[in-house]
Design a protein around this motif. Structure first.
Motif, PDB file in Angstrom:
ATOM      1  N   THR A 262      41.253  61.171  48.998  1.00  0.00           N
ATOM      2  CA  THR A 262      41.464  59.595  48.926  1.00  0.00           C
ATOM      3  C   THR A 262      40.502  59.164  47.498  1.00  0.00           C
ATOM      4  N   ARG A 263      39.680  59.885  47.157  1.00  0.00           N
ATOM      5  CA  ARG A 263      38.894  59.418  46.083  1.00  0.00           C
ATOM      6  C   ARG A 263      39.840  59.958  44.800  1.00  0.00           C
ATOM      7  N   GLY A 264      40.317  61.252  44.969  1.00  0.00           N
ATOM      8  CA  GLY A 264      41.165  61.550  43.733  1.00  0.00           C
ATOM      9  C   GLY A 264      42.626  60.740  43.661  1.00  0.00           C
ATOM     10  N   MET A 265      43.018  60.046  44.558  1.00  0.00           N
ATOM     11  CA  MET A 265      44.278  59.095  44.580  1.00  0.00           C
ATOM     12  C   MET A 265      43.594  57.895  44.015  1.00  0.00           C
ATOM     13  N   GLY A 266      42.451  57.670  43.902  1.00  0.00           N
ATOM     14  CA  GLY A 266      42.128  56.164  43.369  1.00  0.00           C
ATOM     15  C   GLY A 266      41.868  55.280  44.457  1.00  0.00           C
ATOM     16  N   TYR A 267      41.876  55.486  45.569  1.00  0.00           N
ATOM     17  CA  TYR A 267      41.803  54.338  46.694  1.00  0.00           C
ATOM     18  C   TYR A 267      40.667  53.637  46.400  1.00  0.00           C
ATOM     19  N   PHE A 268      39.348  54.311  46.459  1.00  0.00           N
ATOM     20  CA  PHE A 268      38.245  53.437  46.283  1.00  0.00           C
ATOM     21  C   PHE A 268      37.982  52.728  44.816  1.00  0.00           C
ATOM     22  N   GLU A 269      38.551  53.062  43.901  1.00  0.00           N
ATOM     23  CA  GLU A 269      38.635  52.368  42.402  1.00  0.00           C
ATOM     24  C   GLU A 269      39.630  51.130  42.764  1.00  0.00           C
ATOM     25  N   TYR A 270      40.724  51.167  43.622  1.00  0.00           N
ATOM     26  CA  TYR A 270      41.939  50.137  43.734  1.00  0.00           C
ATOM     27  C   TYR A 270      41.161  48.970  44.837  1.00  0.00           C
ATOM     28  N   GLU A 271      40.279  49.445  45.699  1.00  0.00           N
ATOM     29  CA  GLU A 271      39.540  48.485  46.404  1.00  0.00           C
ATOM     30  C   GLU A 271      38.404  47.613  45.702  1.00  0.00           C
ATOM     31  N   ASN A 272      37.818  48.457  44.884  1.00  0.00           N
ATOM     32  CA  ASN A 272      36.791  47.760  43.632  1.00  0.00           C
ATOM     33  C   ASN A 272      37.535  46.739  42.810  1.00  0.00           C
ATOM     34  N   HIS A 273      38.972  47.227  42.387  1.00  0.00           N
ATOM     35  CA  HIS A 273      39.727  46.384  41.500  1.00  0.00           C
ATOM     36  C   HIS A 273      39.988  45.297  42.057  1.00  0.00           C
ATOM     37  N   LYS A 274      40.683  45.176  43.617  1.00  0.00           N
ATOM     38  CA  LYS A 274      40.873  44.053  44.065  1.00  0.00           C
ATOM     39  C   LYS A 274      39.779  43.103  44.283  1.00  0.00           C
ATOM     40  N   LYS A 275      38.469  43.583  44.546  1.00  0.00           N
ATOM     41  CA  LYS A 275      37.517  42.664  44.776  1.00  0.00           C
ATOM     42  C   LYS A 275      37.299  41.789  43.285  1.00  0.00           C
ATOM     43  N   MET A 276      37.300  42.651  42.260  1.00  0.00           N
ATOM     44  CA  MET A 276      37.062  42.188  41.002  1.00  0.00           C
ATOM     45  C   MET A 276      38.033  41.054  40.725  1.00  0.00           C
ATOM     46  N   THR A 277      39.167  41.634  41.053  1.00  0.00           N
ATOM     47  CA  THR A 277      40.358  40.425  40.576  1.00  0.00           C
ATOM     48  C   THR A 277      40.158  39.337  41.408  1.00  0.00           C
ATOM     49  N   LEU A 278      39.598  39.354  42.805  1.00  0.00           N
ATOM     50  CA  LEU A 278      39.258  38.013  43.488  1.00  0.00           C
ATOM     51  C   LEU A 278      38.137  37.390  42.972  1.00  0.00           C
ATOM     52  N   THR A 279      37.449  37.909  42.287  1.00  0.00           N
ATOM     53  CA  THR A 279      36.136  37.438  41.961  1.00  0.00           C
ATOM     54  C   THR A 279      36.396  36.617  40.509  1.00  0.00           C
ATOM     55  N   GLU A 280      37.320  37.201  39.827  1.00  0.00           N
ATOM     56  CA  GLU A 280      37.634  36.550  38.502  1.00  0.00           C
ATOM     57  C   GLU A 280      38.680  35.267  38.809  1.00  0.00           C
ATOM     58  N   GLU A 281      39.383  35.277  39.821  1.00  0.00           N
ATOM     59  CA  GLU A 281      40.068  34.182  40.213  1.00  0.00           C
ATOM     60  C   GLU A 281      39.079  33.181  40.504  1.00  0.00           C
ATOM     61  N   GLN A 282      37.977  33.602  41.322  1.00  0.00           N
ATOM     62  CA  GLN A 282      37.249  32.396  42.000  1.00  0.00           C
ATOM     63  C   GLN A 282      36.583  31.670  40.744  1.00  0.00           C
ATOM     64  N   ILE A 283      36.188  32.554  39.725  1.00  0.00           N
ATOM     65  CA  ILE A 283      35.410  31.969  38.463  1.00  0.00           C
ATOM     66  C   ILE A 283      36.285  30.974  37.821  1.00  0.00           C
ATOM     67  N   LYS A 284      37.685  31.607  37.672  1.00  0.00           N
ATOM     68  CA  LYS A 284      38.614  30.486  36.792  1.00  0.00           C
ATOM     69  C   LYS A 284      38.885  29.330  37.846  1.00  0.00           C
ATOM     70  N   THR A 285      38.937  29.446  38.866  1.00  0.00           N
ATOM     71  CA  THR A 285      39.036  28.081  39.869  1.00  0.00           C
ATOM     72  C   THR A 285      37.869  27.244  39.709  1.00  0.00           C
ATOM     73  N   PHE A 286      36.491  27.729  39.696  1.00  0.00           N
ATOM     74  CA  PHE A 286      35.328  27.190  39.804  1.00  0.00           C
ATOM     75  C   PHE A 286      35.269  26.306  38.187  1.00  0.00           C
ATOM     76  N   GLU A 287      35.634  27.064  37.213  1.00  0.00           N
ATOM     77  CA  GLU A 287      35.676  26.635  35.748  1.00  0.00           C
ATOM     78  C   GLU A 287      36.455  25.318  35.908  1.00  0.00           C
ATOM     79  N   LYS A 288      37.756  25.635  36.433  1.00  0.00           N
ATOM     80  CA  LYS A 288      38.702  24.407  36.512  1.00  0.00           C
ATOM     81  C   LYS A 288      38.084  23.191  37.292  1.00  0.00           C
ATOM     82  N   ASP A 289      37.426  23.395  38.431  1.00  0.00           N
ATOM     83  CA  ASP A 289      36.998  22.173  39.128  1.00  0.00           C
ATOM     84  C   ASP A 289      35.902  21.690  38.152  1.00  0.00           C
TER      85      ASP A 289
END
Length: 110
Positions: free
Chosen positions: A27-54
């Motif tokens: 699972t580490r070799g296939m990048g599962y954990f990196e993918y999960e961390n990437h999803k969290k980072m993307t969500l955070t970036e989206e929240q920052i953009k929404t905050f800045e727009k507001d």
């Protein structure tokens, strides 16, 4: 007879640990954990953009509205049983250790 039972327990335990290791390794070799961390980072970036727009729109903002809910309770019956078991083991080890040192102190002082 006892040798065969011990050998069987060893084989089952070894096979279980080997399987668990291989699953985690692949699972580490296939990048599962990196993918999960990437999803969290993307969500955070989206929240920052929404905050800045507001903020730019002049809305009344509260930072807590943009943060993920961290008050989740992840306890279940298995985790509670594990906690009780580890507490029991801790108490037993502490009693044996303290008792052993007291006995050792008695032997040294006599």
């Amino acid at each position: 007879m006892k040798y065969k039972v011990g050998k069987k327990i060893f084989r089952v335990t070894f096979t279980l640990f080997l399987t668990l290791f291989l699953v985690l390794y692949f699972t580490r070799g296939m990048g599962y954990f990196e993918y999960e961390n990437h999803k969290k980072m993307t969500l955070t970036e989206e929240q920052i953009k929404t905050f800045e727009k507001d903020v730019a729109a002049g809305k009344d903002v509260d930072v807590k509205d943009y943060l993920p809910d961290t008050n989740s309770n992840f306890q279940n019956n298995i985790s509670k049983a594990g906690l009780k078991l580890s507490t029991l083991a801790e108490d037993c080890v502490e009693k044996v250790t303290v008792g052993g040192f007291k006995a050792l102190a008695k032997i040294i002082n006599s």
